[in-house]
Design a protein around this motif. Structure first.
Motif, PDB file in Angstrom:
ATOM      1  N   HIS A  36      -1.893  37.948   1.870  1.00 37.36           N
ATOM      2  CA  HIS A  36      -2.634  37.783   0.624  1.00 37.36           C
ATOM      3  C   HIS A  36      -1.660  37.499  -0.522  1.00 37.36           C
ATOM      4  O   HIS A  36      -0.573  38.075  -0.584  1.00 37.36           O
ATOM      5  N   ASP A  37      -2.065  36.645  -1.439  1.00 36.62           N
ATOM      6  CA  ASP A  37      -1.274  36.354  -2.633  1.00 36.62           C
ATOM      7  C   ASP A  37      -1.708  37.309  -3.736  1.00 36.62           C
ATOM      8  O   ASP A  37      -2.862  37.237  -4.191  1.00 36.62           O
ATOM      9  N   PRO A  38      -0.850  38.216  -4.195  1.00 35.51           N
ATOM     10  CA  PRO A  38      -1.269  39.198  -5.203  1.00 35.51           C
ATOM     11  C   PRO A  38      -1.736  38.556  -6.498  1.00 35.51           C
ATOM     12  O   PRO A  38      -2.511  39.161  -7.250  1.00 35.51           O
ATOM     13  N   ARG A  39      -1.302  37.316  -6.772  1.00 36.35           N
ATOM     14  CA  ARG A  39      -1.704  36.654  -8.011  1.00 36.35           C
ATOM     15  C   ARG A  39      -3.178  36.273  -8.009  1.00 36.35           C
ATOM     16  O   ARG A  39      -3.747  35.951  -9.055  1.00 36.35           O
ATOM     17  N   GLU A  40      -3.804  36.330  -6.834  1.00 40.20           N
ATOM     18  CA  GLU A  40      -5.232  36.039  -6.741  1.00 40.20           C
ATOM     19  C   GLU A  40      -6.089  37.282  -6.945  1.00 40.20           C
ATOM     20  O   GLU A  40      -7.321  37.214  -6.881  1.00 40.20           O
ATOM     21  N   PHE A  41      -5.446  38.422  -7.201  1.00 38.85           N
ATOM     22  CA  PHE A  41      -6.149  39.690  -7.326  1.00 38.85           C
ATOM     23  C   PHE A  41      -6.150  40.182  -8.773  1.00 38.85           C
ATOM     24  O   PHE A  41      -5.262  39.862  -9.563  1.00 38.85           O
ATOM     25  N   THR A  42      -7.151  40.985  -9.106  1.00 35.36           N
ATOM     26  CA  THR A  42      -7.205  41.697 -10.380  1.00 35.36           C
ATOM     27  C   THR A  42      -6.729  43.120 -10.150  1.00 35.36           C
ATOM     28  O   THR A  42      -7.244  43.816  -9.269  1.00 35.36           O
ATOM     29  N   LEU A  43      -5.743  43.545 -10.911  1.00 36.07           N
ATOM     30  CA  LEU A  43      -5.181  44.887 -10.765  1.00 36.07           C
ATOM     31  C   LEU A  43      -5.969  45.858 -11.639  1.00 36.07           C
ATOM     32  O   LEU A  43      -6.092  45.663 -12.853  1.00 36.07           O
ATOM     33  N   VAL A  44      -6.519  46.906 -11.023  1.00 36.10           N
ATOM     34  CA  VAL A  44      -7.273  47.939 -11.732  1.00 36.10           C
ATOM     35  C   VAL A  44      -6.456  49.221 -11.682  1.00 36.10           C
ATOM     36  O   VAL A  44      -6.195  49.766 -10.604  1.00 36.10           O
ATOM     37  N   ALA A  45      -6.039  49.684 -12.860  1.00 34.57           N
ATOM     38  CA  ALA A  45      -5.138  50.837 -12.943  1.00 34.57           C
ATOM     39  C   ALA A  45      -5.910  52.103 -13.270  1.00 34.57           C
ATOM     40  O   ALA A  45      -6.674  52.147 -14.234  1.00 34.57           O
ATOM     41  N   GLY A  46      -5.688  53.147 -12.464  1.00 33.04           N
ATOM     42  CA  GLY A  46      -6.337  54.429 -12.688  1.00 33.04           C
ATOM     43  C   GLY A  46      -5.369  55.575 -12.508  1.00 33.04           C
ATOM     44  O   GLY A  46      -4.186  55.385 -12.193  1.00 33.04           O
ATOM     45  N   GLY A  47      -5.872  56.792 -12.679  1.00 31.61           N
ATOM     46  CA  GLY A  47      -5.029  57.979 -12.575  1.00 31.61           C
ATOM     47  C   GLY A  47      -4.338  58.276 -13.889  1.00 31.61           C
ATOM     48  O   GLY A  47      -4.401  57.501 -14.854  1.00 31.61           O
ATOM     49  N   GLY A  48      -3.647  59.393 -13.942  1.00 26.07           N
ATOM     50  CA  GLY A  48      -2.993  59.802 -15.169  1.00 26.07           C
ATOM     51  C   GLY A  48      -1.836  58.923 -15.576  1.00 26.07           C
ATOM     52  O   GLY A  48      -1.564  58.741 -16.764  1.00 26.07           O
ATOM     53  N   SER A  49      -1.112  58.346 -14.588  1.00 25.61           N
ATOM     54  CA  SER A  49       0.077  57.545 -14.904  1.00 25.61           C
ATOM     55  C   SER A  49      -0.081  56.060 -14.628  1.00 25.61           C
ATOM     56  O   SER A  49       0.754  55.264 -15.051  1.00 25.61           O
ATOM     57  N   GLY A  50      -1.139  55.660 -13.925  1.00 27.42           N
ATOM     58  CA  GLY A  50      -1.319  54.254 -13.582  1.00 27.42           C
ATOM     59  C   GLY A  50      -1.341  53.318 -14.778  1.00 27.42           C
ATOM     60  O   GLY A  50      -0.620  52.308 -14.799  1.00 27.42           O
ATOM     61  N   PRO A  51      -2.137  53.610 -15.818  1.00 24.92           N
ATOM     62  CA  PRO A  51      -2.180  52.701 -16.976  1.00 24.92           C
ATOM     63  C   PRO A  51      -0.858  52.611 -17.738  1.00 24.92           C
ATOM     64  O   PRO A  51      -0.640  51.647 -18.470  1.00 24.92           O
ATOM     65  N   SER A  52       0.024  53.598 -17.558  1.00 28.34           N
ATOM     66  CA  SER A  52       1.318  53.573 -18.245  1.00 28.34           C
ATOM     67  C   SER A  52       2.324  52.658 -17.555  1.00 28.34           C
ATOM     68  O   SER A  52       3.271  52.180 -18.190  1.00 28.34           O
ATOM     69  N   HIS A  53       2.153  52.434 -16.259  1.00 30.03           N
ATOM     70  CA  HIS A  53       3.139  51.674 -15.485  1.00 30.03           C
ATOM     71  C   HIS A  53       2.609  50.335 -14.978  1.00 30.03           C
ATOM     72  O   HIS A  53       3.373  49.560 -14.401  1.00 30.03           O
TER      73      HIS A  53
END
Length: 707
Positions: free
Chosen positions: A462-479
Motif C-alpha cells: 500500500h502507498d501511505p500517500r493514498e491514506f488519510t491519517l487519523v490521530a488519536g490518543g493522548g500523544s497522537g495529535p502531538s506527533h
C-alpha cells in the motif's frame, strides 16, 4: 471534559435515543456520550482495579457534565457500547483462570510443540534474535494439567475409536485434584464431528459442575489442532475472568436504571451483545484497540475517504490500524501471553512507544521504549517519584505541553525536573544540552512510529500517500505532523473525540456476527476446480450464512459477506479471500486467481507457486447490521487564544514563537496558521511552521503540514 453544549435544556426528544461508548484502558476509562440531536461530550475517569467501578464512575461523571441525575440519563440510553482490554491484561499478567486441557490420546504435547517455534511465541522484530528472550513464555496450560483420553475421529468425521468415558472420568478426577477453574476440550477432527467433545462437556458438568467449559469445535472451528487447542485454552482461561466481569457490569448498570444491553466490541470490530461473549470471551480480547480502528473507519465513511490509517498513542503503546476501501484489514490469528489464538481480528500493529516510554542511553545508543513509566510513578515531570526521562518529559521541555494545562487530572508538570533528567541521563552521555536531548528523544520516538506505519502500508503493498491519517490518543495529535513528514503525507485529521477514540468507536460500531466451519478441499497441481468442489464450498457457505443470520436481531436488514481460507499445499499459514454466495466452478477458479494476487501483494511478485496446488481450509460468513446513522449538530466553540510560547520543531537552538489555542469541542469553519498548538481535552494538536489547521462540521481538525 465536555462539549460546550452541555448542560442545556432538555426537550421531549431527549427522552430516549442517547448513545454511550466506553473504553477501559490501563490508566483511564474513557466515555463518549451523544444525545439524540448530536450533541456530544467525552470524559475520563481513572481505571480501577476491579474495572467495573471505573466504568460506573465515568457514567456518573458523564451525567454530571450533561446536567442530569445519573438515573435520568441512564433511562435515556438506548445503546451502550463497550471496549476493554480486561481479558488481554489477564492473559499477559497471569491473572487468568487455572485451566486443564483434555485432548486425544497421543496429542498431549500439542501446546508444548506449537509450530516448532515454542520458544519465540510472541516475539517480533529484533527480539527474535535475542536468545535471552527465547523460551521465556510458558504454554498457557502446563503439561501436568493436560490429560489425554481414548477416542479418535478421522478427517471425514467417522468414528475410528469410540469415546472411552472411563478415561474421561479419570482425567477429570486428576484435574479436580489440581483445582482447575476451567476445562478446555480439543479433540482431533472434532470440527467434522463434535459428538465426542459434546459428550466430554456433559461429563465435565457432572464431575466439575462449577468449571467453565470451552469446546474447540465451537470456539475455533478450523483445520490445525495446535491453533484450535491454543485458542480453546485461552478462551477457557478468560471465561471465569472476563465473563464474570461483564455480568457484574451489566448488573451495576441495571441498578442505575439502564435498560440498554451492553454491546461489546469484538476483535473483528463490530459489536455483539455482551451476553454472547460470556461463553467466548477470547473473541473480545482486543475489543479496546479494535474500537479505535472502527472509529477511524466511521470518520472515513462520513468524509468519503475510503483509505484510513488510524494511530492511537497512549501511555505505553502505539497502535496502528489500516482501513482499505472502507473496511479494516483483518487477520486470522493473534499471539499474546504465549498463546496463538485463531480468532478473526482487526489487524492492529503495536510497539512499546507511548507518552510514558522511557528514554535511555546504552553503550552510546539512545533508545526509547519499550519500557514505560506508566501512570505510577510516571514521567519525571509528574513529581510522583519517577526518575527516568520519558517522551512526555521531552515534549514538555520542547514546549509542546503546557505545565499548567495537562490532561484532566489537575497535574502541574515540573519543567525543571524534566530538564535535569534529560540533561543528566541523555544529554551528558551524548554531549547534548537538555533541549537537544529532548529533540533527540522525539526523533527516535517518531522514527520508531514511522517505521511501524511503513510496515503496515509499504511492506504490504500500500502507498501511505493514498491514506488519510487519523490521530488519536493522548500523544497522537502531538506527533502526527512529524509522522506525515516521514511518510510523505500532506496532513492528518484529529477528531474532536481524539482522546477517547476507542470509546467513540465502541459507541458507533455496526452490529456484526461471524460464523465459521471447516471445508477442506485439496486441489492437486494442474487440477482445475469442478462442480463437486463448488458444491462442497456452497454447502459450507449456506451453513455459515444460516448461523450468522440466526444470531443477528434483524436478519432481513443484515448484509452477509463471505471469506475462504486458502493456501498453497504444504504451507502452514493461509490467506482469507473474499467470495460471493453460490459460487460455481468458474467462481472458484477466480477465487484462486485472487488468492495468488493477494499472496504476491504480500510477499512480492513471483512469490506464488501454483505448481504446489491449493488447499481450501474453511469458510467464514459475516453478517453486518448497520448502526443508526449519527447526527452531528454539536455547535462547538471558537478557539480561545491562550498565549504564545517558544516551541522546538526542527532546530533545538531556534525555537519558534508559537500561538496557543484551546477549546473543549471545536466549532466548524475555523482556520489557524502554524506554528500553533491547539489544546483539546486530554491532547494537544501540533500545527507545524508553514502548516495550517481548519475545522469541519463534525468538530474534527484537519491539519496540513506544509513544506
Amino acid at each position: 471534559m465536555a462539549s460546550p453544549d452541555f448542560p442545556r435544556p432538555l426537550t421531549a426528544d431527549d427522552a430516549t435515543g442517547w448513545v454511550i461508548g466506553t473504553d477501559v484502558g490501563g490508566t483511564f476509562t474513557d466515555l463518549w456520550l451523544r444525545a439524540p440531536d448530536g450533541t456530544s461530550l467525552v470524559c475520563k475517569s481513572p481505571t480501577t482495579s476491579d474495572v467495573v467501578t471505573g466504568v460506573i464512575n465515568a457514567v456518573h461523571l458523564a451525567a454530571e457534565l450533561a446536567g442530569l441525575p445519573t438515573a435520568d440519563m441512564c433511562r435515556r440510553v438506548s445503546h451502550f457500547g463497550h471496549g476493554t482490554t480486561v481479558g488481554l491484561n489477564a492473559l499477559l499478567t497471569g491473572a487468568s483462570a487455572k485451566v486443564g486441557l483434555i485432548t486425544t490420546r497421543g496429542f498431549g504435547d500439542v501446546l508444548e510443540i506449537g509450530r516448532l517455534r515454542r520458544g519465540t511465541a510472541g516475539l517480533t522484530g529484533l527480539d527474535l534474535g535475542n536468545y535471552y528472550l527465547r523460551g521465556r513464555t510458558a504454554p498457557l496450560v502446563p503439561r501436568d494439567l493436560v490429560a489425554e483420553i481414548t477416542e479418535r475421529i478421522n478427517p471425514q468425521g467417522e468414528i475410528l475409536t469410540p469415546l472411552d468415558e472411563d478415561s474421561v472420568r479419570q482425567a477429570l478426577a486428576t484435574l479436580r485434584e489440581e483445582n482447575v477453574e476451567a476445562v478446555a476440550v480439543c479433540l482431533l477432527w472434532a470440527t467434522e464431528n463434535p459428538i465426542h467433545e459434546l459428550a466430554v462437556e456433559r461429563l465435565v458438568h457432572e464431575v466439575l459442575p462449577d468449571a467453565f467449559v470451552s469446546l474447540s469445535h465451537d470456539i475455533a472451528p478450523s483445520v490445525g489442532e495446535y491453533a484450535r487447542a491454543s485458542t480453546t485454552a485461552a478462551n477457557a482461561a478468560l471465561g471465569p475472568v472476563a465473563g464474570n466481569y461483564l455480568v457484574t457490569l451489566e448488573n451495576e448498570l441495571r441498578a442505575l436504571g439502564m435498560t440498554a444491553p451492553i454491546m461489546m466490541t469484538t476483535n473483528a470490530g463490530g459489536v455483539v451483545p455482551a451476553t454472547t461473549l460470556t461463553a467466548s470471551p477470547v473473541k473480545g480480547l482486543l475489543s479496546g484497540p479494535a474500537s479505535c480502528v472502527v472509529a477511524g473507519q466511521s470518520l472515513g465513511k462520513n468524509m468519503n475517504r475510503p483509505h484510513i490509517l488510524t494511530l492511537d498513542v497512549g501511555g505505553t503503546s502505539f497502535d496502528v490500524g489500516v482501513v482499505v476501501d472502507g473496511a479494516p484489514l483483518l487477520r486470522d490469528e493473534v499471539t499474546f501471553g504465549g498463546a496463538d489464538m485463531r480468532v478473526p481480528s482487526v489487524d492492529i500493529a503495536s510497539i512499546g512507544a507511548g507518552g510514558g516510554s522511557i528514554a535511555a542511553v546504552r553503550d552510546g545508543v539512545l533508545t526509547v521504549g519499550p519500557r514505560s513509566a506508566g501512570a505510577t510513578p510516571g514521567p519525571v515531570c509528574y513529581g510522583k517519584g519517577g526518575t527516568e526521562p520519558t517522551t512526555t518529559d521531552a515534549d514538555l521541555v520542547l514546549g509542546v505541553l503546557d505545565p499548567d494545562r495537562f490532561g484532566s487530572g489537575g497535574i502541574r508538570l515540573d519543567v525543571a525536573a524534566a530538564r535535569r533528567a534529560l540533561a543528566e541521563q541523555i544529554g551528558s552521555p551524548l554531549g547534548l544540552n537538555a533541549t537537544e536531548a529532548a529533540r533527540a528523544v522525539r526523533e527516535v520516538f517518531d522514527s520508531a512510529m514511522a517505521d511501524l506505519l511503513r510496515s503496515v502500508t509499504i511492506e504490504r503493498g500500500h502507498d501511505p500517500r493514498e491514506f488519510t491519517l487519523v490521530a488519536g490518543g493522548g500523544s497522537g495529535p502531538s506527533h502526527a505532523w512529524a509522522l506525515c513528514r516521514e511518510l510523505g503525507l500532506d496532513g492528518f485529521i484529529v477528531p474532536a473525540t481524539a482522546t477517547a477514540q476507542s470509546a467513540y468507536g465502541a459507541g458507533t460500531s455496526d452490529q456484526r456476527t461471524t460464523a465459521a466451519r471447516t471445508c477442506y478441499l485439496r486441489l492437486s497441481p494442474g487440477v482445475d476446480p469442478d462442480h463437486t468442489h463448488a458444491a462442497a464450498l456452497d454447502t459450507a457457505l449456506i451453513d455459515t450464512r444460516d448461523r450468522v443470520l440466526a444470531a443477528i436481531p434483524d436478519p432481513e436488514a443484515a448484509r452477509v459477506s463471505y471469506t475462504v481460507a486458502v493456501r498453497y499445499r504444504g504451507q502452514a499459514h493461509h490467506i482469507d479471500v473474499a467470495v460471493d454466495a453460490a459460487p460455481d466452478a468458474a467462481d472458484l477458479a477466480k477465487l484462486l486467481i485472487r488468492f495468488e494476487g493477494e499472496y504476491e501483494l504480500l510477499f512480492g511478485k513471483g512469490a506464488g507457486f501454483r505448481e504446489a496446488g491449493f488447499e481450501i481450509l474453511s469458510v467464514r460468513a459475516i453478517a453486518t447490521l448497520d448502526s443508526i446513522a449519527p447526527t452531528h449538530t454539536t455547535v462547538g466553540e471558537p478557539f480561545e487564544q491562550r498565549g504564545v510560547r517558544d516551541v522546538v520543531f526542527d532546530d533545538p537552538a531556534a525555537p519558534e514563537p508559537t500561538t496557543i489555542y484551546g477549546c473543549s469541542w471545536p466549532a466548524p469553519e475555523q482556520t489557524v496558521a502554524g506554528p500553533a498548538l491547539i489544546q483539546l481535552p486530554g491532547c494537544v494538536v501540533v500545527v507545524p511552521p508553514a502548516g495550517t489547521a481548519s475545522t469541519d462540521n463534525h468538530g474534527a481538525i484537519h491539519v496540513k503540514v506544509g513544506k
